[in-house]
Each structure stands twice: as C-alpha cells, then as structure tokens.
Scaffold this motif. Structure first.
Motif, PDB file in Angstrom:
ATOM      1  N   PRO A 228      39.713  40.139  36.268  1.00  0.00           N
ATOM      2  CA  PRO A 228      39.124  39.817  35.081  1.00  0.00           C
ATOM      3  C   PRO A 228      39.998  40.480  34.045  1.00  0.00           C
ATOM      4  CG  PRO A 228      37.604  41.197  35.967  1.00  0.00           C
ATOM      5  CD  PRO A 228      38.546  41.076  37.045  1.00  0.00           C
ATOM      6  N   GLU A 229      40.405  41.629  33.865  1.00  0.00           N
ATOM      7  CA  GLU A 229      41.064  42.316  33.180  1.00  0.00           C
ATOM      8  C   GLU A 229      42.367  41.568  32.558  1.00  0.00           C
ATOM      9  OE1 GLU A 229      43.155  46.742  31.906  1.00  0.00           O
ATOM     10  OE2 GLU A 229      41.889  46.326  33.858  1.00  0.00           O
ATOM     11  N   ASN A 230      42.970  40.899  33.576  1.00  0.00           N
ATOM     12  CA  ASN A 230      44.248  40.124  33.187  1.00  0.00           C
ATOM     13  C   ASN A 230      44.076  38.539  32.994  1.00  0.00           C
ATOM     14  OD1 ASN A 230      45.966  42.366  33.341  1.00  0.00           O
ATOM     15  ND2 ASN A 230      45.870  42.198  35.316  1.00  0.00           N
ATOM     16  N   LEU A 231      42.881  38.002  33.659  1.00  0.00           N
ATOM     17  CA  LEU A 231      42.942  36.674  33.759  1.00  0.00           C
ATOM     18  C   LEU A 231      41.893  36.119  32.813  1.00  0.00           C
ATOM     19  CD1 LEU A 231      43.374  36.059  37.506  1.00  0.00           C
ATOM     20  CD2 LEU A 231      45.229  35.852  35.475  1.00  0.00           C
ATOM     21  N   LEU A 232      40.890  37.026  32.254  1.00  0.00           N
ATOM     22  CA  LEU A 232      39.608  36.299  31.363  1.00  0.00           C
ATOM     23  C   LEU A 232      39.639  37.305  30.222  1.00  0.00           C
ATOM     24  CD1 LEU A 232      37.115  36.430  34.263  1.00  0.00           C
ATOM     25  CD2 LEU A 232      38.527  34.397  33.141  1.00  0.00           C
ATOM     26  N   PRO A 233      39.035  36.839  29.217  1.00  0.00           N
ATOM     27  CA  PRO A 233      38.986  37.278  28.010  1.00  0.00           C
ATOM     28  C   PRO A 233      38.064  38.662  28.255  1.00  0.00           C
ATOM     29  CG  PRO A 233      38.238  35.013  27.508  1.00  0.00           C
ATOM     30  CD  PRO A 233      38.443  35.226  29.238  1.00  0.00           C
ATOM     31  N   PRO A 234      38.270  39.575  27.140  1.00  0.00           N
ATOM     32  CA  PRO A 234      37.844  41.143  27.243  1.00  0.00           C
ATOM     33  C   PRO A 234      36.256  40.753  27.245  1.00  0.00           C
ATOM     34  CG  PRO A 234      39.540  41.091  25.645  1.00  0.00           C
ATOM     35  CD  PRO A 234      39.235  39.525  26.009  1.00  0.00           C
ATOM     36  N   ASP A 235      35.682  41.702  28.008  1.00  0.00           N
ATOM     37  CA  ASP A 235      34.208  41.646  27.854  1.00  0.00           C
ATOM     38  C   ASP A 235      33.256  40.336  28.252  1.00  0.00           C
ATOM     39  OD1 ASP A 235      34.350  44.503  27.283  1.00  0.00           O
ATOM     40  OD2 ASP A 235      34.120  43.830  24.973  1.00  0.00           O
ATOM     41  N   TYR A 236      34.156  39.776  29.052  1.00  0.00           N
ATOM     42  CA  TYR A 236      33.769  38.352  29.335  1.00  0.00           C
ATOM     43  C   TYR A 236      32.380  38.249  30.293  1.00  0.00           C
ATOM     44  CZ  TYR A 236      33.595  33.534  30.894  1.00  0.00           C
ATOM     45  OH  TYR A 236      33.214  32.056  31.028  1.00  0.00           O
ATOM     46  N   PHE A 237      32.230  39.620  31.096  1.00  0.00           N
ATOM     47  CA  PHE A 237      31.043  39.603  32.038  1.00  0.00           C
ATOM     48  C   PHE A 237      29.928  40.588  31.430  1.00  0.00           C
ATOM     49  CE2 PHE A 237      34.196  38.091  35.107  1.00  0.00           C
ATOM     50  CZ  PHE A 237      33.772  36.715  35.391  1.00  0.00           C
ATOM     51  N   LYS A 238      30.412  41.140  30.407  1.00  0.00           N
ATOM     52  CA  LYS A 238      29.649  42.312  29.943  1.00  0.00           C
ATOM     53  C   LYS A 238      28.212  41.986  29.605  1.00  0.00           C
ATOM     54  CE  LYS A 238      29.795  46.398  26.931  1.00  0.00           C
ATOM     55  NZ  LYS A 238      30.513  46.919  25.673  1.00  0.00           N
ATOM     56  N   GLY A 239      27.106  42.679  30.111  1.00  0.00           N
ATOM     57  CA  GLY A 239      25.731  42.721  29.923  1.00  0.00           C
ATOM     58  C   GLY A 239      25.158  41.041  30.638  1.00  0.00           C
ATOM     59  N   ARG A 240      26.052  40.555  31.392  1.00  0.00           N
ATOM     60  CA  ARG A 240      25.768  39.125  31.891  1.00  0.00           C
ATOM     61  C   ARG A 240      25.251  39.091  33.292  1.00  0.00           C
ATOM     62  NH1 ARG A 240      27.997  35.375  28.151  1.00  0.00           N
ATOM     63  NH2 ARG A 240      26.610  33.759  29.048  1.00  0.00           N
ATOM     64  N   VAL A 241      24.190  38.377  33.739  1.00  0.00           N
ATOM     65  CA  VAL A 241      24.260  37.766  34.728  1.00  0.00           C
ATOM     66  C   VAL A 241      24.988  36.983  35.521  1.00  0.00           C
ATOM     67  CG1 VAL A 241      22.355  36.646  36.417  1.00  0.00           C
ATOM     68  CG2 VAL A 241      21.627  38.259  34.496  1.00  0.00           C
ATOM     69  N   VAL A 242      25.606  37.488  36.632  1.00  0.00           N
ATOM     70  CA  VAL A 242      26.765  36.541  37.319  1.00  0.00           C
ATOM     71  C   VAL A 242      26.412  36.110  38.518  1.00  0.00           C
ATOM     72  CG1 VAL A 242      29.291  36.525  38.010  1.00  0.00           C
ATOM     73  CG2 VAL A 242      28.395  38.106  36.043  1.00  0.00           C
ATOM     74  N   LEU A 243      26.382  34.736  38.598  1.00  0.00           N
ATOM     75  CA  LEU A 243      26.208  34.165  40.064  1.00  0.00           C
ATOM     76  C   LEU A 243      27.363  33.421  40.761  1.00  0.00           C
ATOM     77  CD1 LEU A 243      22.804  32.031  39.210  1.00  0.00           C
ATOM     78  CD2 LEU A 243      23.257  34.262  39.890  1.00  0.00           C
ATOM     79  N   VAL A 244      27.480  33.836  41.889  1.00  0.00           N
ATOM     80  CA  VAL A 244      28.724  33.620  42.648  1.00  0.00           C
ATOM     81  C   VAL A 244      28.439  32.485  43.631  1.00  0.00           C
ATOM     82  CG1 VAL A 244      30.654  34.351  44.151  1.00  0.00           C
ATOM     83  CG2 VAL A 244      29.681  35.804  42.246  1.00  0.00           C
ATOM     84  N   GLY A 245      29.040  31.387  43.868  1.00  0.00           N
ATOM     85  CA  GLY A 245      28.903  30.429  44.785  1.00  0.00           C
ATOM     86  C   GLY A 245      29.841  29.350  44.872  1.00  0.00           C
ATOM     87  N   LEU A 246      29.753  28.403  45.878  1.00  0.00           N
ATOM     88  CA  LEU A 246      30.473  27.243  45.905  1.00  0.00           C
ATOM     89  C   LEU A 246      30.159  26.306  44.889  1.00  0.00           C
ATOM     90  CD1 LEU A 246      32.498  25.698  47.901  1.00  0.00           C
ATOM     91  CD2 LEU A 246      30.536  24.693  48.620  1.00  0.00           C
ATOM     92  N   SER A 247      31.401  25.928  44.114  1.00  0.00           N
ATOM     93  CA  SER A 247      31.069  24.946  42.942  1.00  0.00           C
ATOM     94  C   SER A 247      32.430  24.317  42.626  1.00  0.00           C
ATOM     95  CB  SER A 247      30.582  25.731  41.659  1.00  0.00           C
ATOM     96  OG  SER A 247      30.545  24.706  40.584  1.00  0.00           O
ATOM     97  N   LEU A 248      32.507  22.974  43.044  1.00  0.00           N
ATOM     98  CA  LEU A 248      33.780  22.467  42.926  1.00  0.00           C
ATOM     99  C   LEU A 248      34.069  22.024  41.621  1.00  0.00           C
ATOM    100  CD1 LEU A 248      33.527  20.327  46.207  1.00  0.00           C
ATOM    101  CD2 LEU A 248      34.742  22.480  45.971  1.00  0.00           C
ATOM    102  N   GLN A 249      35.338  21.808  41.357  1.00  0.00           N
ATOM    103  CA  GLN A 249      35.673  21.446  39.836  1.00  0.00           C
ATOM    104  C   GLN A 249      35.248  20.178  39.793  1.00  0.00           C
ATOM    105  OE1 GLN A 249      39.628  22.456  38.670  1.00  0.00           O
ATOM    106  NE2 GLN A 249      39.009  24.530  38.030  1.00  0.00           N
ATOM    107  N   ASN A 250      35.679  19.223  40.637  1.00  0.00           N
ATOM    108  CA  ASN A 250      35.158  17.763  40.532  1.00  0.00           C
ATOM    109  C   ASN A 250      33.998  17.535  41.185  1.00  0.00           C
ATOM    110  OD1 ASN A 250      37.672  17.248  39.296  1.00  0.00           O
ATOM    111  ND2 ASN A 250      38.818  17.267  41.254  1.00  0.00           N
ATOM    112  N   ALA A 251      32.836  17.595  40.388  1.00  0.00           N
ATOM    113  CA  ALA A 251      31.591  17.237  41.023  1.00  0.00           C
ATOM    114  C   ALA A 251      31.488  16.056  41.758  1.00  0.00           C
ATOM    115  CB  ALA A 251      30.701  17.176  39.701  1.00  0.00           C
TER     116      ALA A 251
END
Length: 660
Positions: A228-251
């Motif tokens: 995330p430090e190199n590929l995402l904006p700063p503090d993108y996940f800070k204080g957030r609830v993060v869910l990880v799972g299968l999610s195709l870009q083309n629904a």
C-alpha cells in the motif's frame, strides 16, 4: 345531473350498483387475504421492495468498509494457483495492520489444514482485530436434516482471531435481501471487533438496504494492498474496516452465475451479481448505521389494504370512466411513494402490492361491471328503439345513452297520427280471408313506417291501420315540425305507389282493387315523453294535450276534404318551407278554446292573389257573410285545386244550414 360524462344511476339501479360495489370490495379483501398466503405473493412483494429500496440509487455510507479484492489483476500479478498460500494472506494482514486498518475481515474459509509453515504464518499474523469467515450448511436428506458448521482452524481461534459465519440466506428467487440470523455472523463480528462491544440488538431477518450495484464500495486489488505504501494513496486504510475476498472486476451476469456472487435488489436494474465480500460489507453497514428495514406487521398491512379498498370504492361510488384510469394511476404512484417513504425515513417496508391490487381490483372491477351494464343498456336501447326509429338514431343512442333520459321528461314534440280511411269497410270485405287482410296491413304499414324512420321520426305505436309517431325525441331535432310534415307528404306518395301496385294485381286477377286513402294530423306542442308502463313492461311514448289535438286533427281531416291537417304551431314552423293555409277554427273534444287548423298546398300560378283570396274567404266564413252562391267558391277551387273538396264541403254545409 351527469357525472363524468355518464348518466347517474337512478333509484333502485343506484342501490343495486352500490350493493354490488360493496360485495366486490369484500370479495377483494378475502381474495387478497388468500393470495397473501402463497409463496409467489411474497416474492412479488419482495420484488417491489427491490425496486423501491434502490430507486434513488443509495450509495455506501461515509466511513464504511474498504474492499481488498481477489480479482483478475491480482491473479495475474501474483501468478499462483488458487487457493493462495496462507502465508500470503498473513503478509496481507501485516501490511493492512501497518497501514492503520482498524479491523480486518478475511472472507476466506480456512477450516482445513494446509502446509504447516503457511498455517503457522497466518496463525502468527491474526489477532483480535482479524475476523475469519466460517460457514454453516444445512444438508437435507430423506432420513434427516444435518447442520454442518465449518470454522477456522482451532490454532487460529486460539490466536484470538474472531470467527464470523459468512453464510447468507437467499429468498425463494435466489436473491439476497435479509440480514442473516446468526448472532456470530460475519458482519456482527466485524461490528464487535470494530466497536469493542457486542451488538446487543442484531437486526436478524430484517430486510437489507443495498448500496449500489457491484463494486460500489471502495475497492483495491489484492496485489495493491500487499504494497500500500507504493501502490495506494497515503493513509488509505487508516482507521477503516477492511474486508478481503473474491471480487471480480467484471461483475458476472445473472444468467452466467459466478463464484461467491449473488443476486441483490440491484440485480433488477443491472442484471449482474454482487460478490460475497461486498454483501458482507453491506451487512456490516446496515448493522453499523441501523439502516436495515423491518417488514410491516399484519395489522398495519391489513389497515393499508382496507384503506385502499375504501378509497377505491369512494372513487367509483357514483360512476366510472376515464377518470377511473387516472385515479388508479395516481393511487398506484401514491402507494409506491408511501412505501418508498416508509423504507427511506422510517425503515419500515409496507408492501404496495396489496393496496395496489386492492385498489385496482375494486376500481377496475366496478368499471367492468359498469361496462357490462352499459353494454346491457345499449342492447336494451337497441331492442327498444330498433322497431320505432331509424338505425342511425339507434346507433347514436347506443353510442351515447346520455342523450336518452329514461323515465319521462317535458319536451316540445311534433306528433303525427295517420289513419287509412274506410279501412273498416275493406276489413269487412276481407273477413273471410284473414291472411290477405293481414298481408294488406303489413304492406301498408311497412312503407309508411320506413318513411317515418327515414325522416328521423319515432314510431310510438300501431293501432290497427293507424300509426302514431313523433319527432324531437329521444334525440334532439331542431327541425322536427318540418321533418314531420315532409314525412306526411312522403307517406301520401307511398300510399299512391301502393295503390298502383294493388291496381295492377287486381287487374291481373280480374278483380276490383282496394283503393287506400289516408288522413294525417300533425300538431306541435309540449308533451311528456319517456318510458311509460309497468316495471315489467313499458313503451317509449308521449302524452299530453298536444298529443290529443294531433289525434283530433287526423280525425277531422276528412271533414275538410284534405289528406293533411296541421295545428297552428306546426303551420308556423313550416311556413318558411311549405305553403300553408288556414281552413278553420275548431273546438276539439277536451278543449274549450278554438284551435286554428291548416292545410299544405302546392304553389299556384297566381299564388299571391289566390292565397289572399283564400284568406278573405276564411275571414268571411268566420264572419258568417259567405253564401253558397258566392263566386269565391268556384274561383278558389280553380286557383287552388287541392282545396276544391274543402270548398265544396263548406258550400254544402252552408246550403244545408240555409235550408234548415
């Protein structure tokens, strides 16, 4: 008074209509009560919820979960066969925790052991801030029902990782709409981990509020979250609830299905499925923000349906018409708007299906009854009038029954009576041949009736060889007097044509023909016209002093040697078209005031002089200064041949009175 372009039902008809409407309303309530018990009805209600809960396209609340998607770019970047090593998930957890994630939810089942090193890696990475997915499955067999629960490896829960059951309940049509009834559900455990307290009021079974179609939640790819430090904006996940799972870009499309993807209320708009991890995010936000929607209880639903039935009954209480369609459309929109308002502002779903079906059933059911009644009335009108007035008038009446006021009304009519002179003698000669007599009457009345109807008249009745007809009812006829007089002249022509036929037939038989002559009386005046008779049998007829005078004029016509005798008002109305002359002033039975009577004559060569001489003649007759020897008799008989019999009758009457 007319309502919405249709006649108001009168008396008993209105009471019968209202009773039928009340029965229809009661039947509607009973029918909807029975239909509401069917599974298909519940699915229709839920489908209406799909539309109403998403019509304003709500989006995820601020501060909601972030999705780390196991998607196509991640599969390509990581370049490893699924399922990925659990050590990779361990690295992801460490990166997310370092990036400031408050709670991490792994919507990945880790119930079976894998490579020990990988299992150790994920065990070391998890903690109280990590919620791991579990699963619960009900297996139905003919012998028994077995509930199987798959939970994470014991070593993971021993490392203080939280277990949340990620199973969801689908409606009968395969659509996800309700918060699962698990106290340890995935969303509930995310809420507990994020807040540090148990959710005391889990809204299990309540309807879910969806937040957009697939990929509406903030989503990044799995490979991006690994760095995330190199590929995402700063503090993108800070204080957030993060869910990880299968999610195709083309629904995935609904007809093609998908892995860990389900239909939601938004599927009715997009036709696509939503990933399971986004559904878990939606459940979490519904719990966190208290946005889930309760279904209205039976008393409230029943009250809404009852109100709908009453509104519909009030709308069509007097009549139905095009406004019924407008009112029904407005009612449908109003019920839908009220249901939407309940969802959005009170978080209560009152299905509009019941009220809409109730309203439409009562309104259009009554409209159908009214239409059938109108058709029946049209058929009655056609049957009642087809034998008396022209087909064109029958069609006009059947297309617009409001032109016919049943029961009686006061109108100015031109009334005609016609009678065949000497027909009693003819009937006497044919008393031994009733078939010939009947045939002669039919041959006489058919052309005369056709003439009346062709000139817009209404045949009131037949009295032997006599016809009674009138004009200006049931439909308005501004030129009723003119049409009546024109018809009478055409009737005389029809009699002449029939006489020629009878003469030819008699000559062929070698016999003597029956010569028919007709007298006609026409009077114009105010009458009462309408359906008259008993409740079981009635006729469309007219009555009044003007009718009586018309009958007397017909009887008096032979006393003046003319075929047609007119009343004063009739003569006045047709004077601009026909030449009318006054013959006498008579007192008919039932009257005390003398009534002028007139005849119609064709134009003479010396019309002005002849008519002036005739007026002088009648004035002298009224004054009593005429004598049988007066030269005016012969001169007028020559100038106005049609009145020669009249002048002869007057002369003979004067001669007889002189002898007396």
């Amino acid at each position: 008074m007319r309502v919405r372009g249709k006649p108001r039902p009168a008396g008993g008809q209105a009471e019968s209509r209202h009773l039928r409407l009340l029965v229809l309303a009661l039947a509607t309530l009973v029918t909807i009560s029975l239909l509401s018990r069917l599974p298909a009805w519940s699915l229709l209600e839920l489908r209406s919820f799909d539309y109403l809960s998403t019509v304003d396209d709500p989006r995820p609340p601020q501060g909601g979960p972030v999705i780390v998607a196991i998607d196509e770019p991640s599969l390509a970047d990581i370049n490893a066969q699924w399922p990925w090593p659990r050590s990779l998930h361990a690295e992801l957890v460490r990166q997310l925790r370092t990036a400031g994630a408050r709670v991490i939810g792994l919507d990945i089942i880790m119930a079976e052991p894998s490579n020990p090193d990988n299992d150790d890696a994920i065990t070391k990475a998890v903690g109280p801030d990590v919620v791991l997915a579990g699963d619960e499955t009900l297996i139905e067999t003919p012998q028994a029902s077995q509930l199987i629960r798959a939970t994470p490896l014991p070593q993971l829960t021993e490392a203080d990782a939280v277990t949340g059951i990620a199973s969801i309940d689908l409606s009968g049509d395969g659509t996800f709409r309700r918060i699962p009834g698990y106290q340890d559900g995935f969303g509930a455990m995310l809420m507990k981990a994020a807040s540090g307290t148990a959710n005391a009021a889990l809204p299990a079974g309540r309807l879910i509020q969806s937040f957009g179609p697939a990929r509406s939640y903030p989503t990044v790819s799995y490979y991006q979250a690994l760095d995330p430090e190199n590929l995402l904006p700063p503090d993108y996940f800070k204080g957030r609830v993060v869910l990880v799972g299968l999610s195709l870009q083309n629904a995935p499309a609904i007809d093609k299905g998908g892995v860990d993807a389900f239909a939601t209320p938004y599927t009715v708009h997009t036709g696509t499925l939503t990933s399971g991890v986004e559904i878990q995010a939606t459940i979490y936000d519904n719990i966190r923000r208290g946005l889930s929607i309760a279904e209205a209880r039976l008393p409230l639903v029943a009250a809404c349906i009852l109100i709908s039935v009453l509104l519909a009954a009030a709308t069509v209480w007097r009549s139905t018409g095009w406004l019924t369609i407008v009112a029904s459309a407005v009612a449908v929109l109003a019920f839908a708007a009220a249901s939407f308002a309940g969802i959005r502002f009170a978080h209560v779903f009152v299905s509009p299906l019941g009220p809409v079906v109730a309203y439409v059933s009562v309104a259009f059911g009554q409209a159908a009854f009214d239409y059938a009644e109108e058709r029946r009335n049209k058929r009655q009108i056609i049957r009642a009038f087809a034998q008396y007035i022209s087909p064109d008038l029958v069609r006009r009446l059947s297309n617009d029954p409001s032109q016919l006021k049943l029961g009686g009304e006061r109108r100015t009519l031109s009334v005609l009576f016609s009678d065949v002179r000497g027909f009693t003698t003819i009937a006497e000669t044919l008393k031994d041949d009733p078939e010939q007599l009947t045939g002669l009457i039919n041959r006489l009345l058919t052309p005369l009736s056709d003439v009346v109807m062709d000139h817009g008249g209404t045949i009131d009745k037949y009295m032997g060889d006599c016809i009674m007809a009138f004009w200006n009812a049931p439909l308005d006829d501004p030129d009723h007097a003119l049409h009546a007089v024109t018809a009478s002249l055409a009737m005389q022509a029809a009699i002449s044509s029939l006489n020629r036929e009878l003469e030819r037939e008699a000559a062929a038989r070698g016999g003597k023909p029956h010569v028919l002559k007709m007298g006609v009386g026409i009077n114009t005046g105010e009458c009462i016209v309408g359906n008259m008779g008993s409740t079981r049998r009635f006729d469309y007829s007219c009555l009044g002093d003007s009718v009586n005078l018309a009958s007397r004029l017909e009887g008096a016509s032979k006393n003046y040697g003319v075929a047609l005798l007119l009343g004063e008002e009739t003569a006045r109305l047709v004077a601009g078209t026909y030449t009318v002359v006054e013959l006498d002033r008579i007192i008919v039975k039932g009257r005390t005031v003398p009534s002028p009577v007139y005849a119609v004559v064709h134009k003479a060569e010396a019309e002005a002089e002849a008519l002036a001489a005739h007026r002088a003649f009648t004035q002298a007759k009224y004054a009593g200064t005429l004598a049988p020897s007066d030269l005016a008799f012969d001169r007028l008989a020559a100038d106005i041949p049609e009145l020669a019999p009249y002048y002869a009758i007057v002369r003979d009457a004067l001669a007889e009175s002189g002898e007396e």
